[in-house]
Motif scaffolding. Sequence first.
Motif, PDB file in Angstrom:
ATOM      1  N   ASP A 285       0.554  -1.004  -0.429  1.00 28.60           N
ATOM      2  CA  ASP A 285      -0.176  -0.106  -0.208  1.00 28.60           C
ATOM      3  C   ASP A 285       0.564   1.547   0.077  1.00 28.60           C
ATOM      4  O   ASP A 285       0.376   2.373  -0.641  1.00 28.60           O
ATOM      5  N   PHE A 286       1.935   1.296   0.834  1.00 29.32           N
ATOM      6  CA  PHE A 286       2.880   2.788   0.349  1.00 29.32           C
ATOM      7  C   PHE A 286       4.404   2.525   0.330  1.00 29.32           C
ATOM      8  O   PHE A 286       5.075   1.889   0.413  1.00 29.32           O
ATOM      9  N   LEU A 287       5.026   3.559   0.143  1.00 29.57           N
ATOM     10  CA  LEU A 287       6.190   3.514  -0.232  1.00 29.57           C
ATOM     11  C   LEU A 287       6.864   4.750   0.951  1.00 29.57           C
ATOM     12  O   LEU A 287       6.075   5.929   0.860  1.00 29.57           O
ATOM     13  N   ALA A 288       7.347   4.349   1.593  1.00 29.53           N
ATOM     14  CA  ALA A 288       7.800   5.518   2.828  1.00 29.53           C
ATOM     15  C   ALA A 288       9.606   5.730   2.721  1.00 29.53           C
ATOM     16  O   ALA A 288      10.294   4.657   2.357  1.00 29.53           O
ATOM     17  N   VAL A 289       9.801   6.899   2.479  1.00 32.29           N
ATOM     18  CA  VAL A 289      11.517   7.547   2.451  1.00 32.29           C
ATOM     19  C   VAL A 289      11.856   8.352   3.185  1.00 32.29           C
ATOM     20  O   VAL A 289      10.607   9.772   3.946  1.00 32.29           O
ATOM     21  N   GLY A 290      12.295   8.370   4.327  1.00 31.86           N
ATOM     22  CA  GLY A 290      13.195   9.079   4.991  1.00 31.86           C
ATOM     23  C   GLY A 290      14.188   9.637   4.137  1.00 31.86           C
ATOM     24  O   GLY A 290      14.671   9.800   3.411  1.00 31.86           O
ATOM     25  N   SER A 291      13.796  11.320   4.758  1.00 30.80           N
ATOM     26  CA  SER A 291      15.401  12.414   4.104  1.00 30.80           C
ATOM     27  C   SER A 291      16.383  12.938   5.197  1.00 30.80           C
ATOM     28  O   SER A 291      15.947  12.571   6.398  1.00 30.80           O
ATOM     29  N   SER A 292      17.322  13.464   4.425  1.00 25.51           N
ATOM     30  CA  SER A 292      18.221  14.079   5.330  1.00 25.51           C
ATOM     31  C   SER A 292      17.712  15.275   6.654  1.00 25.51           C
ATOM     32  O   SER A 292      18.838  15.779   7.265  1.00 25.51           O
ATOM     33  N   ILE A 293      16.553  16.066   6.129  1.00 26.51           N
ATOM     34  CA  ILE A 293      15.733  17.396   7.459  1.00 26.51           C
ATOM     35  C   ILE A 293      15.302  16.297   8.048  1.00 26.51           C
ATOM     36  O   ILE A 293      14.226  17.611   8.533  1.00 26.51           O
ATOM     37  N   GLY A 294      14.790  14.867   8.667  1.00 26.41           N
ATOM     38  CA  GLY A 294      13.989  14.783   9.266  1.00 26.41           C
ATOM     39  C   GLY A 294      12.489  14.975   9.147  1.00 26.41           C
ATOM     40  O   GLY A 294      12.106  14.666   9.595  1.00 26.41           O
ATOM     41  N   MET A 295      12.479  14.562   7.526  1.00 22.44           N
ATOM     42  CA  MET A 295      10.821  14.309   7.159  1.00 22.44           C
ATOM     43  C   MET A 295      10.277  13.319   6.755  1.00 22.44           C
ATOM     44  O   MET A 295      11.895  12.599   6.102  1.00 22.44           O
ATOM     45  N   LEU A 296      10.066  12.160   6.884  1.00 24.86           N
ATOM     46  CA  LEU A 296       9.334  11.000   6.179  1.00 24.86           C
ATOM     47  C   LEU A 296       7.865  11.400   5.452  1.00 24.86           C
ATOM     48  O   LEU A 296       6.995  11.757   5.669  1.00 24.86           O
ATOM     49  N   TYR A 297       8.250  11.395   4.008  1.00 21.58           N
ATOM     50  CA  TYR A 297       7.825  11.053   2.721  1.00 21.58           C
ATOM     51  C   TYR A 297       7.000   9.457   2.602  1.00 21.58           C
ATOM     52  O   TYR A 297       7.529   8.965   2.463  1.00 21.58           O
ATOM     53  N   LEU A 298       5.150   9.967   3.289  1.00 23.62           N
ATOM     54  CA  LEU A 298       4.352   8.696   2.413  1.00 23.62           C
ATOM     55  C   LEU A 298       3.389   8.755   1.382  1.00 23.62           C
ATOM     56  O   LEU A 298       2.651   9.094   1.045  1.00 23.62           O
ATOM     57  N   SER A 299       3.823   7.617   0.316  1.00 22.65           N
ATOM     58  CA  SER A 299       3.522   7.748  -0.750  1.00 22.65           C
ATOM     59  C   SER A 299       2.297   7.005  -0.924  1.00 22.65           C
ATOM     60  O   SER A 299       2.433   5.515  -0.693  1.00 22.65           O
ATOM     61  N   CYS A 300       0.738   7.654  -0.659  1.00 20.74           N
ATOM     62  CA  CYS A 300       0.000   5.987  -0.699  1.00 20.74           C
ATOM     63  C   CYS A 300      -0.021   5.259  -2.432  1.00 20.74           C
ATOM     64  O   CYS A 300      -0.351   6.194  -2.831  1.00 20.74           O
ATOM     65  N   ARG A 301       0.225   4.160  -2.580  1.00 21.23           N
ATOM     66  CA  ARG A 301       0.054   3.945  -3.600  1.00 21.23           C
ATOM     67  C   ARG A 301      -1.265   3.715  -4.571  1.00 21.23           C
ATOM     68  O   ARG A 301      -1.858   3.902  -5.362  1.00 21.23           O
ATOM     69  N   ARG A 302      -2.309   3.113  -3.435  1.00 18.60           N
ATOM     70  CA  ARG A 302      -3.699   3.103  -3.772  1.00 18.60           C
ATOM     71  C   ARG A 302      -4.108   4.514  -5.173  1.00 18.60           C
ATOM     72  O   ARG A 302      -5.088   4.764  -5.664  1.00 18.60           O
ATOM     73  N   VAL A 303      -3.948   6.001  -3.979  1.00 17.57           N
ATOM     74  CA  VAL A 303      -4.648   7.318  -5.129  1.00 17.57           C
ATOM     75  C   VAL A 303      -3.535   7.942  -5.246  1.00 17.57           C
ATOM     76  O   VAL A 303      -3.583   9.002  -5.331  1.00 17.57           O
ATOM     77  N   ALA A 304      -2.139   7.684  -5.105  1.00 17.27           N
ATOM     78  CA  ALA A 304      -0.914   7.831  -5.908  1.00 17.27           C
ATOM     79  C   ALA A 304      -0.799   9.860  -5.069  1.00 17.27           C
ATOM     80  O   ALA A 304      -0.603  10.626  -5.556  1.00 17.27           O
ATOM     81  N   GLN A 305      -1.240   9.711  -3.941  1.00 17.89           N
ATOM     82  CA  GLN A 305      -1.085  10.505  -3.043  1.00 17.89           C
ATOM     83  C   GLN A 305       0.149  10.412  -1.832  1.00 17.89           C
ATOM     84  O   GLN A 305       0.937   9.354  -1.627  1.00 17.89           O
ATOM     85  N   MET A 306       0.671  11.868  -1.823  1.00 20.21           N
ATOM     86  CA  MET A 306       2.458  12.209  -0.830  1.00 20.21           C
ATOM     87  C   MET A 306       1.742  12.787   0.368  1.00 20.21           C
ATOM     88  O   MET A 306       1.060  14.248   0.810  1.00 20.21           O
ATOM     89  N   ASN A 307       2.087  12.045   1.446  1.00 23.75           N
ATOM     90  CA  ASN A 307       1.772  12.662   2.800  1.00 23.75           C
ATOM     91  C   ASN A 307       3.559  13.214   3.072  1.00 23.75           C
ATOM     92  O   ASN A 307       4.369  11.654   3.461  1.00 23.75           O
ATOM     93  N   LYS A 308       3.543  14.170   4.387  1.00 18.97           N
ATOM     94  CA  LYS A 308       4.352  13.863   4.988  1.00 18.97           C
ATOM     95  C   LYS A 308       4.771  14.346   6.236  1.00 18.97           C
ATOM     96  O   LYS A 308       3.675  14.365   7.071  1.00 18.97           O
ATOM     97  N   TYR A 309       5.239  13.557   7.240  1.00 17.91           N
ATOM     98  CA  TYR A 309       5.362  13.941   8.728  1.00 17.91           C
ATOM     99  C   TYR A 309       6.908  14.360   8.831  1.00 17.91           C
ATOM    100  O   TYR A 309       8.114  13.569   8.894  1.00 17.91           O
ATOM    101  N   SER A 310       6.597  14.645  10.015  1.00 19.38           N
ATOM    102  CA  SER A 310       7.908  15.784  10.408  1.00 19.38           C
ATOM    103  C   SER A 310       8.276  14.969  12.019  1.00 19.38           C
ATOM    104  O   SER A 310       7.278  14.758  12.474  1.00 19.38           O
ATOM    105  N   VAL A 311       9.518  14.480  12.313  1.00 22.98           N
ATOM    106  CA  VAL A 311       9.821  13.351  14.161  1.00 22.98           C
ATOM    107  C   VAL A 311      10.207  14.560  14.365  1.00 22.98           C
ATOM    108  O   VAL A 311       9.908  14.510  15.894  1.00 22.98           O
ATOM    109  N   GLU A 312       9.957  16.073  14.057  1.00 22.20           N
ATOM    110  CA  GLU A 312       9.937  17.024  14.928  1.00 22.20           C
ATOM    111  C   GLU A 312      10.934  17.013  16.183  1.00 22.20           C
ATOM    112  O   GLU A 312      12.025  16.614  15.678  1.00 22.20           O
TER     113      GLU A 312
END
Length: 316
Positions: A47-74
């Motif tokens: 269902d998902f692709l999860a990508v971590g980044s160097s800026i503390g942001m997690l990018y989560l792509s939902c494969r069902r609806v081709a939608q990208m959400n981002k989450y900060s580890v704060e």
Amino acid sequence: MTTQPTSVSILREFCPLYYLLNAIPAKVQRGFRSVLVYLTALDSSSDFLAVGSSIGMLYLSCRRVAQMNKYSVEGKCEAITAVKLLSCFDDLVAAGTASGRVVVFQLVSPLPGRNKQLRRFNVVGHHKGSITSLTWSANGMKLFSGDDKGRVVLSALDLDQGVCQSVLLLEESSGVVQMEYRHQVLLVSTQQRSVLYCTQKQELLQLGTKPRKRTGRFGACFLPALCKQSDLLVYAARPGLRLWRSNVRGEVEDTQLLKSFFDKQIPQFQLFPRPGPVGAYRPADRQLGLLSCFLREGWILSWNEYSIYVFDCLHE
């Protein structure tokens, strides 16, 4: 007249993930500075692709609806060094950072009776180094996190009560490379050795009789489709392009010497053409890296910083 057999590519690139890369910014603004964004960790599920980044942001792509959400580890802006997805009753994603923090996100689901509000749990104070590996229990009630100092932490999640409790489970003398959990057995591969820890009996067993003569990022994985603890089998990477198969007691049952594979013409992965120069550093000393069972029975996927290999261990 007979023709010589040619090397046919069995694996090919399915689809370039330009839609994913284009949804992640190449740079972000930090005050007066423009900071480059590097992709540092990756995990995938159906269902998902999860990508971590160097800026503390997690990018989560939902494969069902081709939608990208981002989450900060704060908190402090730091690189995400490991991510792990799990789809059970709820969709969960864990992210580990360079300072040893672990953040768990319980995702919102549109399905009836599922979670309707994003929740997060923090694991702090247990790790002393960068998180290198994360693995879930199948029901999402346990998360294991390992770091580059050799510490393994168990976090027990009670999603109904919204509680996460963590304890130090193991402390190895070298950094954790890869972990996997099946049937109450935690497989931990470190820079020096691979071990099996039975959480029920609190028993620790080493694969083989001695640690490796050479340290390195050599991984290990369980074989799939096994229904009980006593049936568990392990593949473990060894220096010199060797592959161990072990039982759940840590006893080595078979050693496969993979060096001879490279004397043959190896089929290459078929990739889409890339614009610009193509090439990469290829070390003279080939080694296995992390391991995963892949696609078919007997197929092992191994990868490190330089290479990706797929071995058919049944048919060599």
